[in-house]
Design an enzyme around this catalytic site. Structure first.
Site, short mmCIF file in Angstrom:
data_model
loop_
_atom_site.label_atom_id
_atom_site.label_comp_id
_atom_site.label_asym_id
_atom_site.label_seq_id
_atom_site.Cartn_x
_atom_site.Cartn_y
_atom_site.Cartn_z
N GLY D 18 0.84 -1.20 0.00
CA GLY D 18 0.00 0.00 0.00
C GLY D 18 0.88 1.25 0.00
O GLY D 18 2.09 1.18 0.21
N LYS D 43 -0.28 -11.30 -3.64
CA LYS D 43 0.99 -10.82 -4.19
C LYS D 43 2.18 -11.64 -3.72
O LYS D 43 3.33 -11.22 -3.86
CB LYS D 43 1.19 -9.34 -3.85
N TYR D 163 7.31 13.44 18.49
CA TYR D 163 8.47 13.79 17.66
C TYR D 163 9.11 15.07 18.19
O TYR D 163 10.33 15.21 18.27
CB TYR D 163 8.08 14.01 16.20
N GLU D 213 -2.75 12.60 27.23
CA GLU D 213 -3.67 13.60 26.72
C GLU D 213 -5.03 13.36 27.35
O GLU D 213 -5.20 12.42 28.14
CB GLU D 213 -3.74 13.55 25.19
N HIS D 251 -7.87 12.67 17.92
CA HIS D 251 -7.81 11.26 18.29
C HIS D 251 -9.17 10.81 18.77
O HIS D 251 -9.80 11.51 19.56
CB HIS D 251 -6.80 11.04 19.42
#
Lengths: 381, 294, 381, 294
Positions: D18, D43, D163, D213, D251
């Site tokens: 993908g 595949k 990050y 969070e 989220h």
């Protein structure tokens, strides 16, 4: 409980599995009429609850309705491994390009349903398992999550099915699993699953076994239950709530508990006799049940001696003794009884049986030996 | 000694007011088992009578465990309610669940056994006589009067055949650590290998008697387990040497199908694992006596 | 995605849960006509996707059709916690004997569905949870085995429901669980579940939240989706594939990643500013998406400064920069931009933005402080 | 050091052909990760190109594991196939399954996470950036160039915010043992407590950064776990202090509902557990540097 091919395929059809189901016939005339309605050629197939009918001449192609009647005539009444053919299925004939095997079965060791598929369809799968085990692809179904798409891919890729047929195969296996679940099956087999020359996928033959313990919630299947293969004795035992299996020997057995009943048969054999039956009266049987059991045993003319082996626990020795006395009073017989009753109320049993003309044994081995000896004296083979 | 239950076990009975449940719970109490609670939905708070007098009743296992600290359950409910009863016990924190009920659908037990085992819970049965630790606790229907404490562990798929063997052992003065009937259904909560592992680990058990029967491959698995893991002597017996293929011999799991599950191959497997196999039940106690040097 | 009461009760009804569902009305006249068809008395209930409508005057009993129209008139247009009432439900009135609470919700910590029931129906369950926690009975559903009968008994006995109602309650909760599963719900609540004076059990009010991630397989529910509570900006953002939430402040935010976007808002607040929005452009956004996002932000007249905070990973700094340049070229605005771009292709971004009149910050804190200062200079509250 | 994967990990990618799968697998290969196989049904046997040249392709995970001994899987398949992909990996014997895919239905994850966790398999995600052990292996999408080996363990529910923190740490010369993004969905395979336990047990990890969070109660559970079990210093941050109730903040799991899951209560819980809580992301690296004495 095993289903006939026609019952299995009807069940498949009800769950959307592609089948071409013809009609069931009981006579050659019915077979001819069915063939006329269906259109020839047709295949006339013995409906018996055992394998190997093909080799036994139980499956034949018919080109015309008259031919169908003729083939039905040769098949009806056949004896296939002890099963008499009373029904045939008249199915439309199809052009087979490829034969596949697929089945869902209970894997007792794994406590799970197991799907097996093989490109070697049409063959006896147990033979494939021995000769070419790598040709069988297996996937277990985790009951916590159910059948998953990746498992259908494992099967399809595993048997080398060409990609254009993967979707139809996945759909069929999913529906076969629905049958397995919905019917409380311990086996749901399609063999062969075919691709026709036109590329259509079809369940050509089917085998389904339904868990007897689940019949209470399998209304339609339970109502359709076939018991034509039961002997008269087996039918009478079932009606009386007894676990009974007819055998070929000369020593009738009456035991409480399945394991002990099997062991009692084994001991008879060990001392050179042949058991006439397996009979477990279950736990806590009353006198009338014991009497019924003895009636069933004594109705078998081959029985030359009876071994009664009771280990009282829930079952009370005095109840069994009362049943024996009642049977001896109500049934005219000169077959000798060897009676061993230990455990709960064994003393009371001895009192009740004091006046009866019975043989006895302290241990199972001793009792069995006595029964074998008595049967031999009365001409048992 | 005990491998699953002992005198400190706090036993709960599900289906205590049913005919079988009441009868056998009475025997459990009389044999000294610490029966702490009964559960029958709708009968919570009711008083029981006779041998069961004083055993408090609850509507749910959760309530019973909360009130009494029960850690073992014995299930006598009818077959169609058995799966629910086992899951209720498991959910309530019961550590050892013994299901006596017979005729439970196999599909129910596929779901239930996988669920409880994945949670580390011991489930014995269904369709089994339960277990007894002579002098400790009896959970199920094995007659206590044919047992006595001693060094032999007994595990069996059968009921009365086991009683026969227990009786023979006890008559010879050979007692038992624990006797476990694992049941005769195709899908069981506990298999031979599970119990063999317990007996091997139990210092009080000196010798193990294993009573199998036709059907399935659990005896073969047990033989392989014994060969690899069991250092104690094992005496075996397999019932059903004369059973015809394709017929269910009383137990739902006792069937030779597709040529598999015969007594002959099981006996071969046991012998190959060094297990002494008795030719008939009476011989089991003889061999045990010999091996124990009595 | 929250459903209106009428949608929830329609769904309940489709799954066999007993409801008495009237009709939805958009105007007083429609409410009158509905009341005539249903038969009075009726209850006129505001349909809003928030709680507390009863206290806000959003639920009223009406004795006649004219009364129903009058009550609808007072309710329609009400503002309930920021939601304007645009619909009312006209339900037949029922005689309530007992009010029960039952809901199935997602317990995130346990990773399982949780059923909660309480005899304290009709009340705010969070209030019950605080004041009388023992009045709430809880059972978790193990996905490996599903809802079990014993759990229904735990609930029924736990809330002290009289025995004659246990069967109806078990059936209702089972069906509510079917709704929860079938609708991919994270909440399926009946509050109150009532017993009428005639002993009938009814779901009087219902609340259902459907998992937005599962809408692709919830055809009918997804098609019925209500977005009347979205602001124009939120609707435009949704169409553009942006995660956007409208807020009341003066500093527009454009960030990649939800956590970083929240953190950026928090930093603005920390330095005394107020974010005008939450906006996550997602991963790997192209220039056109960035331009669309800026259009949405700048359409808000309250916005006095824009903070762009990009940590390039999948998202490339140069694409973001190109989007900014395009926006500045195509949208007439004098709102100052503070741009911080680090990570993938940050240098290329600097080059692209070299000629634009932008402010910058080395760290998020620095950039946020600058934005707060610029907004304040331009008169932000 | 590593807590889930290291240089010896044999990584398989499901959905390798993908757009996302191919792009990120290329980065995994370039950062030195041992990518041993790709799976895309239909595949199998095809040759891959570019950075992925030489990675063998298979139709099923079972085939891939058999041929390559893969023990870690990274999943990029579309959301509607994610549950099946995780179960396929678990069934094939993969020990660590990282699911990057976002938008996976919660009901799918209820089934899947319970199943894989009950089997002792580690599942990270869904809707997560995966993990990186700098200098060892990268499984997922965390940029390798912002990381460097060192003593700090990082666990987070967020992607780019992580990050940001990794970048700040690395810029100050503070390296990481492993950084794990556990994902922002309501039902996750791995929670803070799982990763905290690993970091606590990992001798190379000296300090732990935990980025939470709004939504749910996992941060509160983590705080309780830290108070009871973690002896290493922990630095925390909670995003979403300004988020309004009832709105999903990007989220699926980041939502304050019924007054629960607010940043304020999470921060209180962390502080009560002795965790230093940063007021803004930049401050995290400052506090870490201070605690490490740099």
């Amino acid at each position: 409980m095993d289903l006939f091919e026609y019952q299995a395929k009807r069940l498949f059809g009800a769950h959307g599995i592609p089948v071409k189901l013809g009609e069931v016939a009981r006579t050659p005339d019915e077979a001819r009429a069915a063939a006329e309605r269906i259109g020839c050629p047709v295949v006339v197939k013995a409906q018996v609850l055992t394998g190997g009918r093909g080799k036994a001449g139980g499956v034949k192609l018919a080109a015309t309705p008259d031919d169908a009647a003729e083939k039905a005539r040769t098949i009806l009444g056949l004896d296939i491994k002890g099963h008499t053919v009373k029904l045939v299925l008249v199915d439309p004939a199809v052009d087979i390009a490829t034969e596949i095997y697929v089945a869902i079965t209970l894997d007792r060791a794994a406590r799970r349903a197991l799907i097996m598929a093989s490109a070697e369809g049409g063959m006896d799968i147990e033979q494939v398992a021995v000769e070419k085990p790598e040709a069988i692809v297996r996937v277990h179904i985790d009951p916590a999550v159910g059948l998953q798409p990746y498992q259908l891919r494992q099967l399809a890729f595993g048997i080398g099915l060409p990609a254009p047929h993967h979707a139809a195969f996945a759909d069929l296996v999913t529906r076969l699993h629905n049958v397995f679940e919905a019917a409380d099956a311990t086996l749901a087999e399609v063999n062969p699953l075919i691709l026709t020359t036109a590329g259509e996928m079809l369940a050509l033959d089917g085998k389904v076994t339904v868990d007897a313990s689940a019949l209470y919630r399998q209304g339609a299947l339970a109502a359709d239950r076939y018991d034509g293969d039961l002997t008269d004795a087996e039918r009478a035992a079932r009606d009386a709530g007894l676990n009974y299996v007819d055998l070929d020997g000369s020593i009738g057995c009456l035991v409480n508990g399945a394991g002990l009943a099997m062991a009692s048969m084994d001991v008879i054999k060990l001392f050179g006799g042949e058991p006439a039956n397996f009979l477990d009266i279950g736990g806590g049987a009353q006198a009338d049940k014991v009497e019924k059991a003895l009636r069933i045993i004594l109705a078998d003319a081959r029985v030359k001696a009876v071994l009664i082996n009771i280990f009282g626990g829930i079952t009370r020795g005095d109840e069994v003794a009362r049943g024996i006395v009642a049977a001896l009073g109500n049934i005219a017989t000169d077959v000798p009884f060897v009676v061993r009753i230990v455990g709960t109320n064994a003393e009371a049993a001895q009192t009740i049986l004091a006046d009866a003309k019975l043989h006895s044994g302290a241990t199972l081995a001793e009792a069995a030996q006595k029964a074998v000896q008595l049967a031999a004296e009365r001409g048992a083979a | 000694m005990s491998i699953y239950v002992d005198a400190s076990s706090r036993v709960l009975v599900q289906g205590i007011t049913g005919r079988e449940g009441a009868f056998h719970t009475g025997h459990m109490v009389k044999s000294g088992t610490n029966v702490v609670a009964g559960v029958t939905p709708g009968k919570g708070g009711q008083a029981l009578e006779g041998d069961l007098a004083g055993v408090p009743m609850f509507n749910t296992v959760r309530d019973a465990v909360k009130a009494t600290g029960a850690d073992v359950s014995c299930i006598f409910v009818p077959a169609k309610f058995a799966a629910d009863a086992v899951l209720e016990a498991a959910d309530a924190g019961i550590a050892v669940i013994v299901t006596i009920t017979e005729g439970v659908p196999v599909h129910d037990m596929i779901r239930v056994t996988n669920s409880v085992r994945s949670r580390g819970i011991t489930m014995i049965g269904p369709n089994c006589p339960g277990m007894i630790t002579p002098g400790g606790a009896k959970v199920g229907i094995i007659p206590a009067n044919i047992c006595t404490p001693g060094p032999v562990g007994v595990v069996s798929r059968s009921g009365t055949l086991t009683y026969e063997v227990l009786h023979a052992l006890t008559s010879r003065g050979i007692g038992q650590t624990t006797a476990v009937g694992i049941g005769g259904d195709p899908v069981q909560g506990t298999k031979f290998v599970d119990v063999l592992a317990r007996f091997q680990a139990d210092p009080a058990t000196e010798l193990i008697v294993m009573i199998g029967e036709i059907g399935g491959t659990d005896e073969e698995a047990a033989a392989a387990f014994v060969a690899a893991n069991v250092t104690k002597p094992v005496v075996g017996f397999i019932a059903g040497q004369t059973a015809p293929p394709g017929k269910t011999m009383g137990h739902a799991g006792a069937i030779i199908s597709g040529g598999k599950g015969t007594a002959a191959e099981k006996i071969r497997a046991l012998q190959a694992a060094g297990i002494a196999v008795a030719r008939h039940p009476d011989e089991i106690a003889e061999i045990v006596a010999g091996q124990l040097g009595r």
